[in-house]
Design a protein around this motif. Structure first.
Motif, PDB file in Angstrom:
ATOM      1  N   PRO A 140     -52.837  59.174  37.871  1.00  0.00           N
ATOM      2  CA  PRO A 140     -53.049  60.493  38.472  1.00  0.00           C
ATOM      3  C   PRO A 140     -54.426  61.059  38.115  1.00  0.00           C
ATOM      4  N   ALA A 141     -55.006  61.772  39.042  1.00  0.00           N
ATOM      5  CA  ALA A 141     -56.310  62.401  38.826  1.00  0.00           C
ATOM      6  C   ALA A 141     -56.485  63.512  39.854  1.00  0.00           C
ATOM      7  N   THR A 142     -57.586  64.210  39.735  1.00  0.00           N
ATOM      8  CA  THR A 142     -58.038  65.115  40.790  1.00  0.00           C
ATOM      9  C   THR A 142     -59.323  64.501  41.343  1.00  0.00           C
ATOM     10  N   LEU A 143     -59.721  64.951  42.514  1.00  0.00           N
ATOM     11  CA  LEU A 143     -60.962  64.444  43.085  1.00  0.00           C
ATOM     12  C   LEU A 143     -62.129  64.740  42.151  1.00  0.00           C
ATOM     13  N   GLY A 144     -62.122  65.914  41.524  1.00  0.00           N
ATOM     14  CA  GLY A 144     -63.190  66.270  40.588  1.00  0.00           C
ATOM     15  C   GLY A 144     -63.261  65.341  39.386  1.00  0.00           C
ATOM     16  N   GLU A 145     -62.102  64.895  38.904  1.00  0.00           N
ATOM     17  CA  GLU A 145     -62.093  63.943  37.791  1.00  0.00           C
ATOM     18  C   GLU A 145     -62.674  62.604  38.242  1.00  0.00           C
ATOM     19  N   ILE A 146     -62.346  62.203  39.449  1.00  0.00           N
ATOM     20  CA  ILE A 146     -62.845  60.924  39.962  1.00  0.00           C
ATOM     21  C   ILE A 146     -64.353  60.975  40.197  1.00  0.00           C
ATOM     22  N   THR A 147     -64.854  62.107  40.681  1.00  0.00           N
ATOM     23  CA  THR A 147     -66.302  62.218  40.927  1.00  0.00           C
ATOM     24  C   THR A 147     -67.080  62.508  39.650  1.00  0.00           C
ATOM     25  N   GLY A 148     -66.377  62.837  38.583  1.00  0.00           N
ATOM     26  CA  GLY A 148     -67.057  63.158  37.332  1.00  0.00           C
ATOM     27  C   GLY A 148     -67.825  64.456  37.387  1.00  0.00           C
ATOM     28  N   GLY A 149     -67.438  65.350  38.323  1.00  0.00           N
ATOM     29  CA  GLY A 149     -68.113  66.629  38.457  1.00  0.00           C
ATOM     30  C   GLY A 149     -69.477  66.546  39.113  1.00  0.00           C
ATOM     31  N   ARG A 150     -69.803  65.379  39.638  1.00  0.00           N
ATOM     32  CA  ARG A 150     -71.095  65.180  40.308  1.00  0.00           C
ATOM     33  C   ARG A 150     -70.925  65.306  41.822  1.00  0.00           C
ATOM     34  N   PRO A 151     -72.026  65.483  42.545  1.00  0.00           N
ATOM     35  CA  PRO A 151     -71.962  65.370  44.000  1.00  0.00           C
ATOM     36  C   PRO A 151     -71.387  63.997  44.360  1.00  0.00           C
ATOM     37  N   ALA A 152     -70.847  63.895  45.575  1.00  0.00           N
ATOM     38  CA  ALA A 152     -70.166  62.646  45.939  1.00  0.00           C
ATOM     39  C   ALA A 152     -70.374  62.305  47.403  1.00  0.00           C
ATOM     40  N   LEU A 153     -70.224  61.016  47.671  1.00  0.00           N
ATOM     41  CA  LEU A 153     -70.134  60.514  49.028  1.00  0.00           C
ATOM     42  C   LEU A 153     -68.728  59.932  49.146  1.00  0.00           C
ATOM     43  N   LEU A 154     -67.878  60.568  49.954  1.00  0.00           N
ATOM     44  CA  LEU A 154     -66.501  60.129  50.153  1.00  0.00           C
ATOM     45  C   LEU A 154     -66.431  59.324  51.440  1.00  0.00           C
ATOM     46  N   VAL A 155     -65.807  58.143  51.371  1.00  0.00           N
ATOM     47  CA  VAL A 155     -65.767  57.238  52.521  1.00  0.00           C
ATOM     48  C   VAL A 155     -64.377  56.630  52.636  1.00  0.00           C
ATOM     49  N   ASN A 156     -63.756  56.749  53.824  1.00  0.00           N
ATOM     50  CA  ASN A 156     -62.488  56.042  54.033  1.00  0.00           C
ATOM     51  C   ASN A 156     -62.822  54.584  54.354  1.00  0.00           C
ATOM     52  N   VAL A 157     -62.344  53.700  53.506  1.00  0.00           N
ATOM     53  CA  VAL A 157     -62.735  52.294  53.559  1.00  0.00           C
ATOM     54  C   VAL A 157     -61.574  51.396  53.977  1.00  0.00           C
ATOM     55  N   ALA A 158     -61.931  50.189  54.433  1.00  0.00           N
ATOM     56  CA  ALA A 158     -60.941  49.187  54.826  1.00  0.00           C
ATOM     57  C   ALA A 158     -61.553  47.803  54.630  1.00  0.00           C
ATOM     58  N   SER A 159     -60.745  46.874  54.176  1.00  0.00           N
ATOM     59  CA  SER A 159     -61.225  45.538  53.824  1.00  0.00           C
ATOM     60  C   SER A 159     -61.355  44.579  55.000  1.00  0.00           C
ATOM     61  N   LYS A 160     -60.687  44.865  56.113  1.00  0.00           N
ATOM     62  CA  LYS A 160     -60.668  43.918  57.229  1.00  0.00           C
ATOM     63  C   LYS A 160     -61.237  44.531  58.506  1.00  0.00           C
ATOM     64  N   CYS A 161     -62.244  45.366  58.355  1.00  0.00           N
ATOM     65  CA  CYS A 161     -62.860  46.080  59.469  1.00  0.00           C
ATOM     66  C   CYS A 161     -64.220  45.462  59.762  1.00  0.00           C
ATOM     67  N   GLY A 162     -64.663  45.550  60.997  1.00  0.00           N
ATOM     68  CA  GLY A 162     -65.996  45.085  61.341  1.00  0.00           C
ATOM     69  C   GLY A 162     -67.086  45.839  60.592  1.00  0.00           C
ATOM     70  N   LEU A 163     -66.767  47.029  60.089  1.00  0.00           N
ATOM     71  CA  LEU A 163     -67.732  47.836  59.349  1.00  0.00           C
ATOM     72  C   LEU A 163     -67.674  47.592  57.834  1.00  0.00           C
ATOM     73  N   THR A 164     -66.770  46.720  57.399  1.00  0.00           N
ATOM     74  CA  THR A 164     -66.588  46.455  55.967  1.00  0.00           C
ATOM     75  C   THR A 164     -67.888  46.069  55.256  1.00  0.00           C
TER      76      THR A 164
END
Length: 168
Positions: free
Chosen positions: A15-39
């Motif tokens: 468990p975490a919050t988004l702020g804990e995951i970003t470490g309180g820094r600015p962030a680039l959030l990206v919805n990712v996928a492993s089997k996409c042409g954009l991978t």
């Protein structure tokens, strides 16, 4: 609730919050996928993390809503990202970005209009996520400052400029 206070588990289920995951820094959030042409965009995301990692956090949010392109377990996703792209940035639990099951993080993100959608949708209006690898630039205070479509690469000058803008 601030975007940064939103609960979201890490890929390993911790468990975490988004702020804990970003470490309180600015962030680039990206919805990712492993089997996409954009991978292959993982390479540019990792390069951004390496370049700005002391001042910015790239966060991958796996999503299986588009063509079933992220079907794996958390362990499979972690192994793929590490072995194939050397990903060092944090990944969250698999989330839904659209529809009734939309994760609370995306409830706040989708209100942002597009700075550039890379010609993917031909629209700059806020709304549902279009496809895998949509990018959101978030300032250290949790405000969403820019949104880029799936076809806009992470190293596109407009994305880099938005990131540098939140870094000050």
């Amino acid at each position: 609730m601030s975007l940064l206070d939103t609960p979201i588990a890490r890929l390993d289920g911790t468990p975490a919050t988004l702020g804990e995951i970003t470490g309180g820094r600015p962030a680039l959030l990206v919805n990712v996928a492993s089997k996409c042409g954009l991978t292959p965009q993982y390479s540019a995301l990792e390069q951004l993390q390496e370049t700005y990692g002391d001042r910015l956090t790239v966060v991958g949010l796996p999503c299986n809503q588009f063509g079933g392109q992220e079907p794996g377990s958390s362990e499979e996703i972690a192994e793929f990202c590490s072995a194939t792209y050397g990903v060092s940035f944090p990944l969250t639990e698999k989330v839904e970005v659209n529809g009734e099951g939309r994760h609370a993080v995306y409830e706040q993100l989708v209100g942002q209009a597009y700075a550039d959608d890379g010609g993917f949708k031909k629209s700059t209006e806020p709304g549902d996520v279009q496809w895998n690898f949509e990018k959101f630039v978030v300032a250290a205070d949790g405000s969403v400052v820019a949104r880029f479509g799936p076809a806009t690469t992470p190293d596109d000058p407009a994305v880099v400029a938005a990131l540098e803008g939140v870094l000050g």
